[in-house]
Motif scaffolding. Structure first.
Motif, PDB file in Angstrom:
ATOM      1  N   GLU A   1      26.654  44.622  42.165  1.00 42.44           N
ATOM      2  CA  GLU A   1      26.739  46.093  42.081  1.00 42.44           C
ATOM      3  C   GLU A   1      28.180  46.550  41.924  1.00 42.44           C
ATOM      4  O   GLU A   1      28.455  47.518  41.253  1.00 42.44           O
ATOM      5  N   GLN A   2      29.084  45.864  42.635  1.00 38.60           N
ATOM      6  CA  GLN A   2      30.487  46.273  42.509  1.00 38.60           C
ATOM      7  C   GLN A   2      31.401  45.059  42.430  1.00 38.60           C
ATOM      8  O   GLN A   2      31.230  44.088  43.158  1.00 38.60           O
ATOM      9  N   VAL A   3      32.342  45.161  41.506  1.00 42.61           N
ATOM     10  CA  VAL A   3      33.350  44.116  41.340  1.00 42.61           C
ATOM     11  C   VAL A   3      34.701  44.786  41.553  1.00 42.61           C
ATOM     12  O   VAL A   3      35.005  45.786  40.896  1.00 42.61           O
ATOM     13  N   THR A   4      35.482  44.262  42.490  1.00 47.09           N
ATOM     14  CA  THR A   4      36.821  44.818  42.735  1.00 47.09           C
ATOM     15  C   THR A   4      37.845  43.760  42.345  1.00 47.09           C
ATOM     16  O   THR A   4      37.779  42.622  42.805  1.00 47.09           O
ATOM     17  N   VAL A   5      38.757  44.134  41.465  1.00 45.21           N
ATOM     18  CA  VAL A   5      39.780  43.198  40.976  1.00 45.21           C
ATOM     19  C   VAL A   5      41.094  43.568  41.659  1.00 45.21           C
ATOM     20  O   VAL A   5      41.535  44.721  41.576  1.00 45.21           O
ATOM     21  N   LEU A   6      41.707  42.595  42.331  1.00 48.37           N
ATOM     22  CA  LEU A   6      42.905  42.877  43.139  1.00 48.37           C
ATOM     23  C   LEU A   6      44.189  42.392  42.469  1.00 48.37           C
ATOM     24  O   LEU A   6      44.322  41.198  42.165  1.00 48.37           O
ATOM     25  N   GLY A   7      45.131  43.305  42.298  1.00 49.81           N
ATOM     26  CA  GLY A   7      46.468  42.923  41.839  1.00 49.81           C
ATOM     27  C   GLY A   7      47.434  43.075  42.995  1.00 49.81           C
ATOM     28  O   GLY A   7      47.510  44.161  43.586  1.00 49.81           O
ATOM     29  N   ARG A   8      48.169  42.011  43.312  1.00 52.41           N
ATOM     30  CA  ARG A   8      49.085  42.138  44.467  1.00 52.41           C
ATOM     31  C   ARG A   8      50.313  42.960  44.094  1.00 52.41           C
ATOM     32  O   ARG A   8      51.039  43.423  44.958  1.00 52.41           O
ATOM     33  N   ARG A   9      50.537  43.094  42.768  1.00 53.96           N
ATOM     34  CA  ARG A   9      51.640  43.959  42.335  1.00 53.96           C
ATOM     35  C   ARG A   9      51.049  45.151  41.572  1.00 53.96           C
ATOM     36  O   ARG A   9      49.858  45.392  41.638  1.00 53.96           O
ATOM     37  N   GLY A  10      51.874  45.872  40.843  1.00 52.53           N
ATOM     38  CA  GLY A  10      51.393  47.092  40.191  1.00 52.53           C
ATOM     39  C   GLY A  10      50.854  46.851  38.793  1.00 52.53           C
ATOM     40  O   GLY A  10      50.921  45.726  38.275  1.00 52.53           O
ATOM     41  N   PRO A  11      50.357  47.881  38.153  1.00 53.86           N
ATOM     42  CA  PRO A  11      49.826  47.733  36.796  1.00 53.86           C
ATOM     43  C   PRO A  11      50.901  47.304  35.797  1.00 53.86           C
ATOM     44  O   PRO A  11      50.587  46.671  34.793  1.00 53.86           O
ATOM     45  N   ALA A  12      52.164  47.627  36.072  1.00 54.63           N
ATOM     46  CA  ALA A  12      53.237  47.247  35.145  1.00 54.63           C
ATOM     47  C   ALA A  12      53.530  45.751  35.208  1.00 54.63           C
ATOM     48  O   ALA A  12      54.170  45.196  34.322  1.00 54.63           O
ATOM     49  N   GLN A  13      53.059  45.089  36.283  1.00 50.28           N
ATOM     50  CA  GLN A  13      53.303  43.637  36.421  1.00 50.28           C
ATOM     51  C   GLN A  13      52.059  42.803  36.115  1.00 50.28           C
ATOM     52  O   GLN A  13      52.108  41.576  36.165  1.00 50.28           O
ATOM     53  N   ALA A  14      50.934  43.454  35.824  1.00 52.27           N
ATOM     54  CA  ALA A  14      49.700  42.696  35.577  1.00 52.27           C
ATOM     55  C   ALA A  14      49.860  41.834  34.331  1.00 52.27           C
ATOM     56  O   ALA A  14      50.542  42.231  33.380  1.00 52.27           O
ATOM     57  N   THR A  15      49.220  40.657  34.314  1.00 54.98           N
ATOM     58  CA  THR A  15      49.403  39.746  33.177  1.00 54.98           C
ATOM     59  C   THR A  15      48.253  39.814  32.172  1.00 54.98           C
ATOM     60  O   THR A  15      48.272  39.097  31.181  1.00 54.98           O
ATOM     61  N   PHE A  16      47.251  40.664  32.420  1.00 51.36           N
ATOM     62  CA  PHE A  16      46.182  40.771  31.421  1.00 51.36           C
ATOM     63  C   PHE A  16      46.711  41.437  30.151  1.00 51.36           C
ATOM     64  O   PHE A  16      47.759  42.095  30.169  1.00 51.36           O
ATOM     65  N   THR A  17      45.976  41.275  29.069  1.00 51.35           N
ATOM     66  CA  THR A  17      46.388  41.889  27.812  1.00 51.35           C
ATOM     67  C   THR A  17      45.436  43.043  27.461  1.00 51.35           C
ATOM     68  O   THR A  17      44.341  43.148  28.009  1.00 51.35           O
ATOM     69  N   THR A  18      45.887  43.894  26.553  1.00 55.12           N
ATOM     70  CA  THR A  18      45.234  45.193  26.382  1.00 55.12           C
ATOM     71  C   THR A  18      43.794  45.085  25.869  1.00 55.12           C
ATOM     72  O   THR A  18      42.909  45.796  26.336  1.00 55.12           O
ATOM     73  N   GLN A  19      43.581  44.192  24.916  1.00 51.40           N
ATOM     74  CA  GLN A  19      42.228  44.089  24.363  1.00 51.40           C
ATOM     75  C   GLN A  19      41.238  43.710  25.461  1.00 51.40           C
ATOM     76  O   GLN A  19      40.140  44.262  25.556  1.00 51.40           O
ATOM     77  N   GLU A  20      41.640  42.771  26.303  1.00 53.22           N
ATOM     78  CA  GLU A  20      40.769  42.303  27.380  1.00 53.22           C
ATOM     79  C   GLU A  20      40.536  43.418  28.394  1.00 53.22           C
ATOM     80  O   GLU A  20      39.442  43.579  28.918  1.00 53.22           O
TER      81      GLU A  20
END
Ligand code: NAP
Length: 470
Positions: A203-222
């Protein structure tokens, strides 16, 4: 020889015999770089532990990304080259030692990747219901070594899922778990995977980043794809998107970061629509411990702050997120191959431009490429450049006389040696039989392909094709 004696045709230049250990993208690009150069004729044995080529293209790229997985058609061209021989179902260290392999060829390039998972190092990490992303990904891509029982037991109760990490693997996992059965129906996932995902009560998926959105390593398309799920809404706290000066600098300096922020801002303030699942991206949050008696029931998390150098530290402000399943998606790690040096901290083999270093000194005839060389970063194509660098180093060693084509004493064929050792190598035509069996299995359910997920069924496909050919 006297002056009037016919010298006959010039003797052919000896071929450089190279074994490449690992038939994933790095290994295949290494084989391709070797066959494309003109300096020395080559014969390449492309060895893999699995009876199938393609490494993470087969068992890493998410099955709901068919366009990305189609790169295997391009990679196949290198496998089809007459100077390249695929030798699957052979484990170096088990069927043949590194030393035996070196004795059989002029040079070895290790491209066996980074198959292990990184640990969080927090209490509760080993509780049932806590899975490494590597385990989940292996399972949903039909890897024959996947631990079905553990993954399926965890999924059966997975109403609230916490995914730790904000790289592309974390997004793959979140997306696959939040998809509807209809969205996955056409993929090459094994049927039991489709069934278990359809039955999982997510029902719910929570994705945790220990840093901020500016440090996330995912890419935009994904990232953008999360917003396109059929029956799940993506949620972001607008407060997490308020940037400090250092984060603003990152946005200004890096187009991917800027695009990511733009996508996140479109979602900020969205609320979940009734009856739909949610995928929540939660930044500045790190897990402190996994809670639960005999299985995971929650995650204690701590709010973080990120300093000007991009380092996160805890604020002491904690809260508990409910979780029936925790997926630790905090990166891959390279493992040790007996007799090959490994830097245990980096999880990579020490090297200089791809030349393996033993005790700090170059080891002639031994090379690395791909994740075991540079660590688990980059996309499939990154391995092309990486492999070319390693092949250039190998060719420089050939030019310098450090590696001699035809230098191996015996002319025993590697496959003959392997068979004498009791191994059962799977060659290109055998892989084609597996390929055809997967296409045929998929066709029974109107799909382009269904992955064979058991050693036995993979090898049975080979045997049955061989029996038909007799
Ligand atoms: P990754 O991009 O390195 O992401 C790892 C994540 O784990 C980061 O967010 C990292 O945060 C976090 N992390 C590490 N240790 C942590 C800890 N102790 N506590 C909390 N968080 C922690 O690795 P990946 O997602 O496994 O991907 C591996 C490579 O494959 C990447 O290059 C990726 O782009 C590629 N890949 C590409 C695709 C695609 O193109 N679609 C799909 C899958 C994978 P910090 O940054 O704070 O360390």
């Amino acid at each position: 020889m006297s002056a009037d004696e016919d010298p006959g045709p010039p003797s052919p230049r000896p071929r450089l015999r190279v074994a490449v250990v690992g038939a994933g993208p790095a290994g295949i690009y290494t084989a391709e770089a070797l066959t494309r150069q003109q300096e020395v004729p080559v014969a390449v044995d492309l060895i893999d532990r699995l009876p199938t080529p393609f490494g993470l293209v087969r068992h890493g790229i998410a099955p709901d990304h068919p366009k990305m997985r189609a790169i295997r058609d391009t990679l196949h061209r290198a496998l089809d080259h007459p100077a390249v021989r695929f030798v699957g179902n052979v484990e170096i260290g088990r069927d043949l030692s590194c030393r035996e392999l070196h004795a059989a060829v002029d040079a070895v390039v290790y491209t066996y990747g980074a198959a292990l998972d990184r640990q969080l190092g927090i209490p509760g990490e080993e509780l049932p219901g806590s899975l490494a992303a590597t385990a989940l990904v292996a399972w949903y891509t039909g890897h024959p070594d996947a631990d079905r029982a553990t993954v399926e037991a965890a999924l059966a109760r997975a109403r609230s899922v916490v995914v730790v990490g904000v790289g592309n693997v974390a997004l793959d996992v979140a997306r696959v778990l939040a998809r509807t059965p209809a969205e996955l129906e056409s993929t090459d996932m094994p049927q039991h995977v489709l069934d278990a995902l359809a039955a999982a009560p997510v029902e719910q998926v929570t994705v945790l980043g220990r840093r901020g959105p500016a440090q996330a390593t995912f890419t935009t398309q994904e990232l953008r794809e999360l917003g396109e799920l059929a029956e799940a809404d993506v949620l972001v706290d607008p407060a997490d998107l308020e940037l400090d000066a250092a984060a603003e600098e990152r946005v200004a300096a890096d187009r991917v970061v800027a695009r990511n922020l733009a996508v996140l801002r479109e979602w900020a303030g969205h609320t979940a629509r009734p009856g739909r699942a949610t995928v929540t991206l939660r930044f500045f949050t790190r897990p402190v411990r996994l809670l639960g008696e005999d299985r995971v029931a929650g995650v204690e998390v701590e709010r973080t702050v990120v300093d000007a150098d991009g380092r996160a530290s805890g604020t002491g402000e904690t809260t508990v997120l409910p979780a029936d399943l925790v997926v630790r998606s905090v990166g891959y790690r390279g493992g040790e191959l007996p007799e090959l040096p490994l830097d245990p901290r980096a999880g990579t083999v020490p090297h200089d431009l791809g030349r393996v270093l033993r005790g700090g000194a170059p080891s002639p005839g031994e090379y690395v490429a791909g994740w075991i060389k540079r660590g688990p970063t980059g996309v499939v194509g990154t391995n092309k450049h990486d492999a070319r660098e390693t092949v250039a180093t190998l060719l420089a060693d050939v030019a310098a006389g450090v590696v001699r084509p035809g230098g191996v004493s015996g002319d025993d064929d590697l496959v003959t040696t392997l068979r004498a050792n009791g191994a059962d190598p799977v060659l290109l035509e055998d892989w084609r039989a597996i390929d055809a069996a997967e296409v045929a299995l998929g066709a029974t359910r109107g799909r382009a392909r269904t992955t064979l997920h058991e050693w036995e069924s993979l090898l049975a496909a080979v045997r049955e094709a061989a029996a038909r050919a007799r």
